[in-house]
Scaffold this motif. Sequence first.
Motif, mmCIF file in Angstrom:
data_model
loop_
_atom_site.group_PDB
_atom_site.id
_atom_site.type_symbol
_atom_site.label_atom_id
_atom_site.label_comp_id
_atom_site.label_asym_id
_atom_site.label_seq_id
_atom_site.Cartn_x
_atom_site.Cartn_y
_atom_site.Cartn_z
ATOM 1 N N THR A 2 39.126 -23.572 48.534
ATOM 2 C CA THR A 2 40.470 -23.552 47.945
ATOM 3 C C THR A 2 40.694 -24.785 47.083
ATOM 4 O O THR A 2 41.294 -24.694 46.004
ATOM 5 C CB THR A 2 41.526 -23.497 49.062
ATOM 6 N N THR A 3 40.215 -25.917 47.550
ATOM 7 C CA THR A 3 40.361 -27.149 46.768
ATOM 8 C C THR A 3 39.610 -27.036 45.453
ATOM 9 O O THR A 3 40.122 -27.436 44.399
ATOM 10 C CB THR A 3 39.843 -28.346 47.569
ATOM 11 N N ALA A 4 38.397 -26.497 45.512
ATOM 12 C CA ALA A 4 37.615 -26.345 44.281
ATOM 13 C C ALA A 4 38.326 -25.417 43.304
ATOM 14 O O ALA A 4 38.378 -25.703 42.102
ATOM 15 C CB ALA A 4 36.224 -25.816 44.613
ATOM 16 N N ALA A 5 38.891 -24.337 43.796
ATOM 17 C CA ALA A 5 39.612 -23.412 42.922
ATOM 18 C C ALA A 5 40.848 -24.070 42.318
ATOM 19 O O ALA A 5 41.157 -23.880 41.133
ATOM 20 C CB ALA A 5 40.007 -22.163 43.699
ATOM 21 N N THR A 6 41.547 -24.875 43.120
ATOM 22 C CA THR A 6 42.732 -25.565 42.612
ATOM 23 C C THR A 6 42.362 -26.592 41.551
ATOM 24 O O THR A 6 43.021 -26.684 40.507
ATOM 25 C CB THR A 6 43.468 -26.252 43.775
ATOM 26 N N VAL A 7 41.314 -27.349 41.808
ATOM 27 C CA VAL A 7 40.878 -28.364 40.833
ATOM 28 C C VAL A 7 40.430 -27.681 39.550
ATOM 29 O O VAL A 7 40.789 -28.109 38.437
ATOM 30 C CB VAL A 7 39.765 -29.250 41.424
ATOM 31 N N MET A 8 39.658 -26.617 39.660
ATOM 32 C CA MET A 8 39.202 -25.899 38.457
ATOM 33 C C MET A 8 40.381 -25.287 37.695
ATOM 34 O O MET A 8 40.372 -25.239 36.467
ATOM 35 C CB MET A 8 38.205 -24.803 38.836
ATOM 36 N N GLY A 9 41.384 -24.847 38.422
ATOM 37 C CA GLY A 9 42.561 -24.296 37.771
ATOM 38 C C GLY A 9 43.384 -25.332 37.033
ATOM 39 O O GLY A 9 44.077 -25.017 36.060
ATOM 40 N N HIS A 10 43.316 -26.578 37.479
ATOM 41 C CA HIS A 10 44.082 -27.647 36.832
ATOM 42 C C HIS A 10 43.308 -28.379 35.745
ATOM 43 O O HIS A 10 43.888 -29.183 35.008
ATOM 44 C CB HIS A 10 44.576 -28.651 37.877
ATOM 45 N N LEU A 11 42.021 -28.119 35.639
ATOM 46 C CA LEU A 11 41.234 -28.807 34.603
ATOM 47 C C LEU A 11 41.717 -28.521 33.177
ATOM 48 O O LEU A 11 41.655 -29.421 32.335
ATOM 49 C CB LEU A 11 39.757 -28.475 34.748
ATOM 50 N N VAL A 14 44.014 -31.164 32.194
ATOM 51 C CA VAL A 14 43.371 -32.455 31.919
ATOM 52 C C VAL A 14 42.823 -32.479 30.497
ATOM 53 O O VAL A 14 42.907 -33.491 29.802
ATOM 54 C CB VAL A 14 42.251 -32.732 32.947
ATOM 55 N N PHE A 15 42.254 -31.370 30.029
ATOM 56 C CA PHE A 15 41.622 -31.315 28.716
ATOM 57 C C PHE A 15 42.525 -30.730 27.633
ATOM 58 O O PHE A 15 42.051 -30.368 26.560
ATOM 59 C CB PHE A 15 40.330 -30.493 28.799
ATOM 60 N N ALA A 16 43.823 -30.648 27.889
ATOM 61 C CA ALA A 16 44.755 -30.077 26.919
ATOM 62 C C ALA A 16 44.821 -30.940 25.661
ATOM 63 O O ALA A 16 44.621 -32.148 25.690
ATOM 64 C CB ALA A 16 46.146 -29.968 27.537
ATOM 65 N N SER A 17 45.099 -30.281 24.571
ATOM 66 C CA SER A 17 45.292 -30.991 23.301
ATOM 67 C C SER A 17 46.436 -30.314 22.560
ATOM 68 O O SER A 17 46.843 -29.222 22.890
ATOM 69 C CB SER A 17 44.009 -30.959 22.468
ATOM 70 N N GLY A 18 46.940 -31.008 21.578
ATOM 71 C CA GLY A 18 48.033 -30.450 20.791
ATOM 72 C C GLY A 18 49.372 -31.037 21.199
ATOM 73 O O GLY A 18 49.441 -32.044 21.907
ATOM 74 N N PRO A 19 50.455 -30.381 20.748
ATOM 75 C CA PRO A 19 51.789 -30.890 21.071
ATOM 76 C C PRO A 19 52.047 -30.856 22.583
ATOM 77 O O PRO A 19 51.769 -29.862 23.239
ATOM 78 C CB PRO A 19 52.740 -29.932 20.356
ATOM 79 N N GLY A 20 52.543 -31.924 23.105
ATOM 80 C CA GLY A 20 52.834 -32.002 24.538
ATOM 81 C C GLY A 20 51.621 -32.254 25.409
ATOM 82 O O GLY A 20 51.705 -32.156 26.627
ATOM 83 N N ALA A 21 50.492 -32.567 24.801
ATOM 84 C CA ALA A 21 49.265 -32.759 25.566
ATOM 85 C C ALA A 21 49.350 -33.976 26.478
ATOM 86 O O ALA A 21 48.754 -33.987 27.556
ATOM 87 C CB ALA A 21 48.078 -32.897 24.632
ATOM 88 N N GLY A 22 50.085 -34.990 26.068
ATOM 89 C CA GLY A 22 50.204 -36.194 26.890
ATOM 90 C C GLY A 22 50.829 -35.889 28.241
ATOM 91 O O GLY A 22 50.355 -36.361 29.281
ATOM 92 N N ALA A 23 51.882 -35.086 28.225
ATOM 93 C CA ALA A 23 52.537 -34.717 29.487
ATOM 94 C C ALA A 23 51.622 -33.845 30.329
ATOM 95 O O ALA A 23 51.502 -34.034 31.548
ATOM 96 C CB ALA A 23 53.842 -33.985 29.196
ATOM 97 N N ARG A 24 50.962 -32.891 29.700
ATOM 98 C CA ARG A 24 50.053 -32.006 30.428
ATOM 99 C C ARG A 24 48.873 -32.783 31.001
ATOM 100 O O ARG A 24 48.444 -32.525 32.123
ATOM 101 C CB ARG A 24 49.558 -30.884 29.522
ATOM 102 N N ASN A 25 48.336 -33.720 30.221
ATOM 103 C CA ASN A 25 47.207 -34.528 30.695
ATOM 104 C C ASN A 25 47.587 -35.347 31.926
ATOM 105 O O ASN A 25 46.838 -35.394 32.901
ATOM 106 C CB ASN A 25 46.698 -35.465 29.599
ATOM 107 N N SER A 26 48.742 -35.982 31.874
ATOM 108 C CA SER A 26 49.139 -36.821 33.002
ATOM 109 C C SER A 26 49.389 -35.981 34.251
ATOM 110 O O SER A 26 49.014 -36.385 35.359
ATOM 111 C CB SER A 26 50.367 -37.661 32.661
ATOM 112 N N ILE A 27 49.988 -34.811 34.084
ATOM 113 C CA ILE A 27 50.190 -33.922 35.228
ATOM 114 C C ILE A 27 48.837 -33.450 35.767
ATOM 115 O O ILE A 27 48.605 -33.432 36.979
ATOM 116 C CB ILE A 27 51.078 -32.722 34.840
#
Length: 79
Positions: A2-11, A14-27
């Motif tokens: 479950t942890t692996a699935a959660t981490v993979m789902g949140h990756l 981490v790698f977001a780009s574009g408008p609002g990427a800073g907020a998404r990256n920090s989350i």
Amino acid sequence: MTTAATVMGHLPLVFASGPGAGARNSIGYMLVTGMVIGTAFTLFVVPSIYVLVAGTRKVTVAAEEPEASTMPELAGAAG
């Protein structure tokens, strides 16, 4: 698992780009880091502390229970 699935789902956060990427990256960083730290504590730290505490505990042997024949007052109550 479950942890692996959660981490993979949140990756993707981490790698977001574009408008609002800073907020998404920090989350994403906080979610992934929290899951990794929580998993490490669950798998390694808690069992280690348990082993340390269990090793310091004294083992006591329970006294043997007397046989029914030595206690006639309870022999009639059992049946």
